[in-house]
Write a protein that holds these residues in place. Structure first.
Motif, PDB file in Angstrom:
ATOM      1  N   ALA A 191       0.859  -1.191   0.000  1.00 55.01           N
ATOM      2  CA  ALA A 191       0.000   0.000   0.000  1.00 55.01           C
ATOM      3  C   ALA A 191       0.887   1.230   0.000  1.00 55.01           C
ATOM      4  N   VAL A 192       0.444   2.287  -0.682  1.00 55.65           N
ATOM      5  CA  VAL A 192       1.205   3.529  -0.718  1.00 55.65           C
ATOM      6  C   VAL A 192       0.302   4.710  -0.384  1.00 55.65           C
ATOM      7  N   GLU A 193       0.942   5.780   0.034  1.00 58.29           N
ATOM      8  CA  GLU A 193       0.228   7.019   0.315  1.00 58.29           C
ATOM      9  C   GLU A 193       0.720   8.104  -0.628  1.00 58.29           C
ATOM     10  N   VAL A 194      -0.220   8.798  -1.257  1.00 58.00           N
ATOM     11  CA  VAL A 194       0.092   9.853  -2.216  1.00 58.00           C
ATOM     12  C   VAL A 194      -0.238  11.206  -1.587  1.00 58.00           C
ATOM     13  N   LYS A 195       0.734  12.115  -1.632  1.00 58.61           N
ATOM     14  CA  LYS A 195       0.515  13.484  -1.163  1.00 58.61           C
ATOM     15  C   LYS A 195       0.954  14.433  -2.263  1.00 58.61           C
ATOM     16  N   ALA A 196       0.083  15.375  -2.593  1.00 57.21           N
ATOM     17  CA  ALA A 196       0.429  16.292  -3.681  1.00 57.21           C
ATOM     18  C   ALA A 196      -0.324  17.594  -3.557  1.00 57.21           C
ATOM     19  N   ASP A 197       0.289  18.621  -4.121  1.00 57.70           N
ATOM     20  CA  ASP A 197      -0.354  19.917  -4.288  1.00 57.70           C
ATOM     21  C   ASP A 197      -0.750  19.997  -5.754  1.00 57.70           C
ATOM     22  N   ALA A 198      -2.022  20.174  -6.032  1.00 55.13           N
ATOM     23  CA  ALA A 198      -2.494  20.154  -7.424  1.00 55.13           C
ATOM     24  C   ALA A 198      -1.819  21.218  -8.283  1.00 55.13           C
ATOM     25  N   SER A 199      -1.257  22.243  -7.649  1.00 57.99           N
ATOM     26  CA  SER A 199      -0.575  23.287  -8.412  1.00 57.99           C
ATOM     27  C   SER A 199       0.916  22.998  -8.595  1.00 57.99           C
ATOM     28  N   HIS A 200       1.426  21.909  -7.970  1.00 60.52           N
ATOM     29  CA  HIS A 200       2.840  21.542  -8.101  1.00 60.52           C
ATOM     30  C   HIS A 200       2.961  20.024  -8.204  1.00 60.52           C
ATOM     31  N   LEU A 201       2.336  19.449  -9.228  1.00 62.02           N
ATOM     32  CA  LEU A 201       2.270  17.999  -9.341  1.00 62.02           C
ATOM     33  C   LEU A 201       3.630  17.353  -9.573  1.00 62.02           C
ATOM     34  N   LYS A 202       4.589  18.119 -10.106  1.00 63.90           N
ATOM     35  CA  LYS A 202       5.921  17.557 -10.342  1.00 63.90           C
ATOM     36  C   LYS A 202       6.612  17.177  -9.038  1.00 63.90           C
ATOM     37  N   GLU A 203       6.114  17.699  -7.920  1.00 62.24           N
ATOM     38  CA  GLU A 203       6.727  17.415  -6.624  1.00 62.24           C
ATOM     39  C   GLU A 203       5.872  16.447  -5.808  1.00 62.24           C
ATOM     40  N   MET A 204       4.995  15.718  -6.477  1.00 69.30           N
ATOM     41  CA  MET A 204       4.140  14.742  -5.803  1.00 69.30           C
ATOM     42  C   MET A 204       4.983  13.731  -5.027  1.00 69.30           C
ATOM     43  N   GLU A 205       4.543  13.392  -3.810  1.00 65.05           N
ATOM     44  CA  GLU A 205       5.254  12.432  -2.971  1.00 65.05           C
ATOM     45  C   GLU A 205       4.448  11.153  -2.844  1.00 65.05           C
ATOM     46  N   VAL A 206       5.106  10.028  -3.061  1.00 63.34           N
ATOM     47  CA  VAL A 206       4.474   8.722  -2.893  1.00 63.34           C
ATOM     48  C   VAL A 206       5.359   7.898  -1.970  1.00 63.34           C
ATOM     49  N   SER A 207       4.812   7.483  -0.840  1.00 61.95           N
ATOM     50  CA  SER A 207       5.578   6.711   0.130  1.00 61.95           C
ATOM     51  C   SER A 207       4.909   5.373   0.398  1.00 61.95           C
ATOM     52  N   GLY A 208       5.715   4.408   0.884  1.00 63.20           N
ATOM     53  CA  GLY A 208       5.155   3.099   1.221  1.00 63.20           C
ATOM     54  C   GLY A 208       5.914   1.942   0.621  1.00 63.20           C
ATOM     55  N   THR A 209       6.565   2.169  -0.541  1.00 65.50           N
ATOM     56  CA  THR A 209       7.403   1.135  -1.144  1.00 65.50           C
ATOM     57  C   THR A 209       8.697   1.779  -1.638  1.00 65.50           C
ATOM     58  N   ASP A 210       9.742   0.971  -1.751  1.00 64.97           N
ATOM     59  CA  ASP A 210      11.050   1.489  -2.181  1.00 64.97           C
ATOM     60  C   ASP A 210      10.974   2.132  -3.557  1.00 64.97           C
ATOM     61  N   ASN A 211      10.286   1.459  -4.496  1.00 64.15           N
ATOM     62  CA  ASN A 211      10.240   1.982  -5.862  1.00 64.15           C
ATOM     63  C   ASN A 211       9.539   3.341  -5.930  1.00 64.15           C
ATOM     64  N   ASN A 212       8.436   3.477  -5.229  1.00 70.30           N
ATOM     65  CA  ASN A 212       7.718   4.751  -5.263  1.00 70.30           C
ATOM     66  C   ASN A 212       8.491   5.854  -4.549  1.00 70.30           C
TER      67      ASN A 212
END
Length: 330
Positions: free
Chosen positions: A91-112
């Motif tokens: 399972a992963v968690e996605v955190k993002a600011d819709a105005s700065h999607l290039k800096e979206m953070e995805v945590s929970g697995t090594d690859n993400n």
């Protein structure tokens, strides 16, 4: 009794963490996006077609069956895309600011988490630096599915592809991922690219469009000729289809579309609703359709550009087509 209690506690922990065997789950929250829809597709078979993710109060939850690692591509309302890497039981968690999607953070697995670091690294980088960082990432992480995505995006599916470098990196990755069928397919594509590489003549072909009309090389004559792939679930490919159609309407180009939808009726409906005025093929074989192999087209979207009977470009974007049309350079 102790064993039953232990099993119950383990099950409770798994449910509370949101993961279960045979599935992949992601949850997310967005700033500046209270409600709306995201779309999701997979270039390597993680899901069929396209899924919709609904955002409510800035949050979403999504779960799919997952047996093998796969890439999921999120499409945002502005048509930008970001990858998520799915793994069985994770399972992963996605955190993002819709105005700065290039800096979206995805945590929970090594690859993400690796992709999150790369995303931040290239957020303000120039195209040459992005390519340099992508190549370095693959050299540092040949075992990662993220590397497969980066090679495809920055070395193959680009207006300035580097097939030699891509093949070198794919061979490196295959040493670490010998059973990765996506890599095997990418390597095979590059090795057979000679049939439709830049500078070669257009391969001979004969097919029927969605209306039953026979189409051959002789029908693709004009100053600029496009052959492009598209699907109803790919916004990027539909945008390119419309851009090419604008050029055809103005008499600046000739085109042939190859739709990989499984249902020709859906294809015909979309052609009609978008007033597409050039021939399109849809044989129901999706990515196995014979024409894709003839022209060495393998992804959605993908395309080749022909002038004077020879292939002169690959992977031209919708923005490029529209800019050239505006500048009268088609």
């Amino acid at each position: 009794m102790k064993r039953i209690a232990f099993l119950f506690l383990t099950l409770l922990l798994l449910v509370s963490c949101g993961t279960r065997s045979g599935y992949f789950k992601m949850e997310g929250r967005f700033l500046h996006m209270n409600s709306g829809e995201l779309y999701l597709y997979s270039p390597d078979g993680g899901i069929d077609g396209m899924d919709t993710i609904k955002i409510e109060a800035g949050r979403f939850a999504y779960e799919i069956p997952c047996a093998t690692p796969s890439t999921l591509v999120m499409i945002f309302p502005n048509f930008s895309t970001q990858p998520i890497f799915a793994e069985e039981g994770e399972a992963v968690e996605v955190k993002a600011d819709a105005s700065h999607l290039k800096e979206m953070e995805v945590s929970g697995t090594d690859n993400n988490e690796l992709m999150t670091k790369f995303r931040k690294q290239i957020a303000t980088a120039s195209p040459p630096d992005i390519l340099k960082y992508a190549v370095q990432f693959v050299n540092d992480h040949p075992e990662s599915i993220v590397s497969t995505y980066l090679v495809r995006k920055y070395l193959i599916e680009t207006e300035t592809p580097d097939y030699k470098q891509a093949l070198k990196l794919i061979n490196l990755m295959l040493k670490e991922q010998p059973k990765n069928v996506t890599l095997v397919g990418m390597k095979q594509l590059l090795l057979t690219h000679g049939n439709a590489r830049i500078g070669t003549t257009l391969p001979r072909f004969k097919t029927k469009d969605v209306n039953g009309k026979v189409i051959t090389n002789a029908d693709l004559k004009g100053k600029t000729v496009f052959i492009n792939t598209w699907a109803s679930w790919s916004f990027e490919s539909m945008e390119l289809q419309r851009a090419i159609n604008d050029a055809v309407k103005e008499g600046k180009a000739v085109a042939l579309g190859i739709c990989v939808d499984p249902d020709a009726k859906v294809c015909k409906q979309l052609l009609k609703s978008n007033d597409i005025q050039f021939a399109n093929v849809c044989d129901g074989n999706m990515l196995e359709t014979k024409l894709l192999k003839t022209f060495n087209l393998s992804t959605i979207p993908d395309n080749i550009v022909i002038r004077n009977g020879r292939i002169v470009e690959r992977n031209v974007t919708a923005n490029t087509v529209r800019q050239r049309l505006s500048d009268n350079k088609l």
